[in-house]
Design a protein around this motif. Structure first.
Motif: not given
Length: 179
Positions: A87-116
């Motif tokens: 995970x840490x290597x995958x999100x490393x911007x230097x690795x992404x630049x060197x290997x010419x890829x970008x990350x597609x975060x669609x559906x890969x995260x969630x927002x945790x919120x307290x009820x307000x």
């Protein structure tokens, strides 16, 4: 101040062109490294698979690096295919630049919120913290978290960062009363 936390739910997909089928999406799958030592030199690759044709490709982490220049604990993590190291290597911007890829975060995260409740005391101050560097537009994030329209977000939110530019750094904002 209410805390909101953005967390990764899975590893993001990679946007990179496959050499066989010309698809533009790849995945790390189970997250494997390949380590190759040649004399005193070391090569380390992160293996990725095309989502369409299942072709395996390599992302260069280290190339012809002196073995002594790599931390022994890190090297053990590469050999053991440590998921946190993947995970840490995958999100490393230097690795992404060197290997010419970008990350597609669609559906890969969630927002945790307290009820307000937005009918409580005004103004409401909220701090957004990123557990992982997920790029999001604050305007869309706030609209999702508070259940407001994006126009209403622009009208009722005071924030030090641009609401329309993606960010992956923490920020705080204030929700003003309707009016």
């Amino acid at each position: 101040m209410l805390p909101w936390v953005i967390r990764r739910t899975r590893l993001p997909l990679l946007s990179m062109r496959c050499l066989d089928c010309r698809s533009e999406t790849a995945t790390t799958g189970a997250g494997r490294f390949r380590v190759n030592a040649n004399g005193r030199r070391l090569d380390v690759w992160l293996l990725v698979r095309c989502v369409s044709c299942d072709r395996t490709s390599k992302l260069t982490v280290y190339e012809r690096a002196p073995v002594r220049s790599v931390d022994p604990a890190e090297l053990d993590g590469y050999r053991a295919n440590d998921p946190e190291l993947v995970a840490s290597r995958l999100v490393d911007p230097l690795l992404a630049r060197r290997n010419r890829f970008t990350l597609d975060w669609k559906g890969a995260w969630r927002l945790d919120t307290p009820s307000v409740r937005l009918d409580e005391a005004w103004p409401v101050r909220i701090k957004v913290v990123f557990a992982d560097p997920v790029p999001v537009r604050p305007e869309r994030l706030i609209a999702q978290g508070l259940g407001l329209s994006r126009n209403e977000v622009l009208r009722r939110i005071k924030c030090d960062v641009s609401l329309r530019r993606p960010t992956s750094a923490g920020f705080a904002f204030t929700v003003l009363a309707e009016g």
